[in-house]
Design an enzyme around this catalytic site. Structure first.
Site, PDB file in Angstrom:
ATOM      1  N   GLY A  13       0.774  -1.242   0.000  1.00  0.00           N
ATOM      2  CA  GLY A  13       0.000   0.000   0.000  1.00  0.00           C
ATOM      3  C   GLY A  13       0.806   1.293   0.000  1.00  0.00           C
ATOM      4  CE1 TYR A 154      -6.678   3.171  11.288  1.00  0.00           C
ATOM      5  CE2 TYR A 154      -8.588   4.323  10.403  1.00  0.00           C
ATOM      6  CZ  TYR A 154      -7.245   3.980  10.324  1.00  0.00           C
ATOM      7  OH  TYR A 154      -6.471   4.439   9.279  1.00  0.00           O
ATOM      8  CE  LYS A 158      -3.882   5.792  11.156  1.00  0.00           C
ATOM      9  NZ  LYS A 158      -2.490   5.897  10.722  1.00  0.00           N
ATOM     10  CB  VAL A 187      -5.841   5.060   0.254  1.00  0.00           C
ATOM     11  CG1 VAL A 187      -4.773   4.880  -0.815  1.00  0.00           C
ATOM     12  CG2 VAL A 187      -5.754   6.441   0.886  1.00  0.00           C
ATOM     13  CD  GLU A 190      -1.632  -6.142   0.813  1.00  0.00           C
ATOM     14  OE1 GLU A 190      -1.344  -6.459   1.981  1.00  0.00           O
ATOM     15  OE2 GLU A 190      -0.919  -6.456  -0.155  1.00  0.00           O
ATOM     16  CG  PHE A 191      -7.028   0.367   5.401  1.00  0.00           C
ATOM     17  CD1 PHE A 191      -6.223   0.762   6.462  1.00  0.00           C
ATOM     18  CD2 PHE A 191      -8.386   0.619   5.486  1.00  0.00           C
ATOM     19  CE1 PHE A 191      -6.765   1.397   7.576  1.00  0.00           C
ATOM     20  CE2 PHE A 191      -8.941   1.248   6.589  1.00  0.00           C
ATOM     21  CZ  PHE A 191      -8.126   1.641   7.639  1.00  0.00           C
TER      22      PHE A 191
HETATM   23  P1  NDP Z   1      -1.848  -1.760   3.976  1.00  0.00           P
HETATM   24  O1  NDP Z   1      -2.566  -2.816   4.760  1.00  0.00           O
HETATM   25  O2  NDP Z   1      -1.808  -1.893   2.506  1.00  0.00           O
HETATM   26  O3  NDP Z   1      -0.359  -1.588   4.538  1.00  0.00           O
HETATM   27  C1  NDP Z   1      -0.115  -1.537   5.914  1.00  0.00           C
HETATM   28  C2  NDP Z   1       1.370  -1.635   6.204  1.00  0.00           C
HETATM   29  O4  NDP Z   1       1.572  -1.572   7.633  1.00  0.00           O
HETATM   30  C3  NDP Z   1       1.953  -2.959   5.725  1.00  0.00           C
HETATM   31  O5  NDP Z   1       3.204  -2.729   5.133  1.00  0.00           O
HETATM   32  C4  NDP Z   1       2.136  -3.743   7.017  1.00  0.00           C
HETATM   33  O6  NDP Z   1       3.247  -4.615   6.925  1.00  0.00           O
HETATM   34  C5  NDP Z   1       2.423  -2.636   8.034  1.00  0.00           C
HETATM   35  N1  NDP Z   1       2.142  -3.102   9.376  1.00  0.00           N
HETATM   36  C6  NDP Z   1       0.932  -3.372   9.919  1.00  0.00           C
HETATM   37  N2  NDP Z   1       1.090  -3.871  11.159  1.00  0.00           N
HETATM   38  C7  NDP Z   1       2.427  -3.895  11.403  1.00  0.00           C
HETATM   39  C8  NDP Z   1       3.217  -4.326  12.496  1.00  0.00           C
HETATM   40  N3  NDP Z   1       2.659  -4.826  13.618  1.00  0.00           N
HETATM   41  N4  NDP Z   1       4.556  -4.228  12.423  1.00  0.00           N
HETATM   42  C9  NDP Z   1       5.137  -3.721  11.300  1.00  0.00           C
HETATM   43  N5  NDP Z   1       4.444  -3.295  10.226  1.00  0.00           N
HETATM   44  C10 NDP Z   1       3.101  -3.398  10.278  1.00  0.00           C
HETATM   45  O7  NDP Z   1      -2.567  -0.386   4.386  1.00  0.00           O
HETATM   46  P2  NDP Z   1      -2.314   1.123   3.914  1.00  0.00           P
HETATM   47  O8  NDP Z   1      -1.154   1.226   3.043  1.00  0.00           O
HETATM   48  O9  NDP Z   1      -3.609   1.651   3.426  1.00  0.00           O
HETATM   49  O10 NDP Z   1      -2.034   1.803   5.317  1.00  0.00           O
HETATM   50  C11 NDP Z   1      -0.849   2.509   5.623  1.00  0.00           C
HETATM   51  C12 NDP Z   1      -1.171   3.605   6.623  1.00  0.00           C
HETATM   52  O11 NDP Z   1      -2.084   4.523   6.014  1.00  0.00           O
HETATM   53  C13 NDP Z   1      -1.829   3.136   7.898  1.00  0.00           C
HETATM   54  O12 NDP Z   1      -1.281   3.865   8.987  1.00  0.00           O
HETATM   55  C14 NDP Z   1      -3.293   3.510   7.706  1.00  0.00           C
HETATM   56  O13 NDP Z   1      -3.949   3.721   8.921  1.00  0.00           O
HETATM   57  C15 NDP Z   1      -3.155   4.776   6.904  1.00  0.00           C
HETATM   58  N6  NDP Z   1      -4.307   5.187   6.127  1.00  0.00           N
HETATM   59  C16 NDP Z   1      -4.878   4.331   5.232  1.00  0.00           C
HETATM   60  C17 NDP Z   1      -5.976   4.743   4.493  1.00  0.00           C
HETATM   61  C18 NDP Z   1      -6.710   3.840   3.552  1.00  0.00           C
HETATM   62  O14 NDP Z   1      -7.875   4.110   3.238  1.00  0.00           O
HETATM   63  N7  NDP Z   1      -6.071   2.778   3.034  1.00  0.00           N
HETATM   64  C19 NDP Z   1      -6.508   6.104   4.638  1.00  0.00           C
HETATM   65  C20 NDP Z   1      -5.834   6.904   5.631  1.00  0.00           C
HETATM   66  C21 NDP Z   1      -4.763   6.464   6.304  1.00  0.00           C
HETATM   67  P3  NDP Z   1       3.257  -6.147   7.403  1.00  0.00           P
HETATM   68  O15 NDP Z   1       1.856  -6.654   7.333  1.00  0.00           O
HETATM   69  O16 NDP Z   1       4.200  -6.805   6.445  1.00  0.00           O
HETATM   70  O17 NDP Z   1       3.788  -6.092   8.782  1.00  0.00           O
HETATM   71  C1  8X3 Z   2      -8.520   4.862   6.548  1.00  0.00           C
HETATM   72  C2  8X3 Z   2      -9.646   5.578   5.935  1.00  0.00           C
HETATM   73  O1  8X3 Z   2     -12.129   6.129   6.198  1.00  0.00           O
HETATM   74  O2  8X3 Z   2     -11.480   3.821   6.495  1.00  0.00           O
HETATM   75  O3  8X3 Z   2      -7.906   5.607   7.541  1.00  0.00           O
HETATM   76  O4  8X3 Z   2     -10.952   5.432   8.169  1.00  0.00           O
HETATM   77  S1  8X3 Z   2     -11.120   5.221   6.758  1.00  0.00           S
END
Ligand code: NDP
Ligand code: 8X3
Length: 253
Positions: A13, A154, A158, A187, A190-191
């Site tokens: 991501g 969550y 944040k 976004v 994999e979230f």
């Molecule tokens: P993904 O699930 O695609 O990526 C999450 C990343 O976090 C992975 O690389 C994962 O690596 C890592 N991670 C999670 N837990 C751990 C852990 N315990 N130790 C080390 N690494 C960890 O999600 P996103 O890219 O979407 O999320 C990235 C950030 O953006 C997060 O903080 C999320 O809250 C934030 N965000 C996301 C949004 C969305 O809609 N997607 C919107 C706003 C903010 P691994 O599993 O290999 O450990």
């Molecule tokens: C990730 C976006 O809207 O699912 O932070 O909280 S939302």
């Protein structure tokens, strides 16, 4: 450019896209972290091949303070000279109302999104302060500005990241270290698969009927903050896809 970035959560991501963007921006060294070792290794090899940068994959669980410190201590003194720290690792688990929530999920979110961010920041920032140079970029969320049904813990993590960004700015500005908070809306990464614990169909529905942000959009925003001249600090960026007005109003086709 002889610059070093450390990116947490680089296995997928937003973190992976940030690594690609920063490598394309000619940083000399990228330290890539996450738990999935094989993905880190593949990304490191790909970025080195494409951009010629040195990539150091560090696989550890950021919830574990001892493991985080041990990983940091594997870096040489030269490699610990971090110019940019992207605090990105994080997750949401479940979307139940608080009264039905699972305390184990709460622990995981708090330990990752909040405590993990603190652990790595505590290791990286003393060097930035000593050098009077550095940039911490915290990936917050629209969930740190607004709440929504089932967002409870969550959102709380944040909101805490947002509070920390403001507090860190006060602590670090006297030392000329920059702190940027970037808060995206939805976004497609994999979230949601993680949030819904592998339910890919439910996760896919989150992003259907409109054009969501993609990880690259956030990476470009991160790069915008990085590439400003040293006297400019981008404090705060909120961004959503055009179809999302706020946490409560997403307009699907
Ligand atoms: P993904 O699930 O695609 O990526 C999450 C990343 O976090 C992975 O690389 C994962 O690596 C890592 N991670 C999670 N837990 C751990 C852990 N315990 N130790 C080390 N690494 C960890 O999600 P996103 O890219 O979407 O999320 C990235 C950030 O953006 C997060 O903080 C999320 O809250 C934030 N965000 C996301 C949004 C969305 O809609 N997607 C919107 C706003 C903010 P691994 O599993 O290999 O450990
Ligand atoms: C990730 C976006 O809207 O699912 O932070 O909280 S939302």
């Amino acid at each position: 450019m002889s610059k070093i970035a450390l990116i947490t959560g680089a296995t997928a991501g937003i973190g992976e896209a940030c690594a690609e963007r920063i490598a394309a921006g000619q940083f000399s060294t990228l330290i890539l972290t996450g738990r999935r070792q094989e993905r880190l290794k593949q990304l490191a090899e790909q970025l080195t091949e494409t951009h010629g940068c040195t990539c150091i994959p560090l696989a550890f669980d950021i919830r574990n303070r001892a493991a985080t410190e041990a990983a940091w201590n594997t870096l040489s003194v030269e490699q610990q000279v971090i110019d940019v720290l992207v605090n990105n690792a994080g997750l949401a688990l479940d979307k139940s109302p608080l009264q039905a929530g699972n305390p184990d999920d709460w622990d995981t979110m708090i330990d990752t999104n909040l405590k993990g961010l603190l652990y790595i920041t505590r290791l990286v920032t003393p060097g930035m302060v000593a050098r009077r140079q550095g940039h911490v970029i915290n990936i917050g969320s629209i969930a740190g500005r607004e709440t929504y049904p089932g967002g409870n813990v969550y959102c709380a993590t944040k909101f805490a990241v947002e509070g920390l960004s403001r507090a860190m700015r006060i602590d670090l500005a006297p030392h000329r270290v920059r702190v940027t908070s970037i808060s995206p809306g939805l976004v497609e990464t994999e979230f949601s698969v993680v949030r819904f614990k592998g339910d890919a169909k439910r996760a896919a529905q989150v992003y259907q009927g409109y054009a969501p942000l993609v990880a690259r959009d956030i990476a470009e925003t991160v790069w915008f903050a990085i590439e400003q001249p040293p006297h400019v600090n981008i404090n705060d960026i909120n961004l959503t896809c055009t179809a999302q007005a706020n946490a409560a109003n997403l307009f699907k086709d």
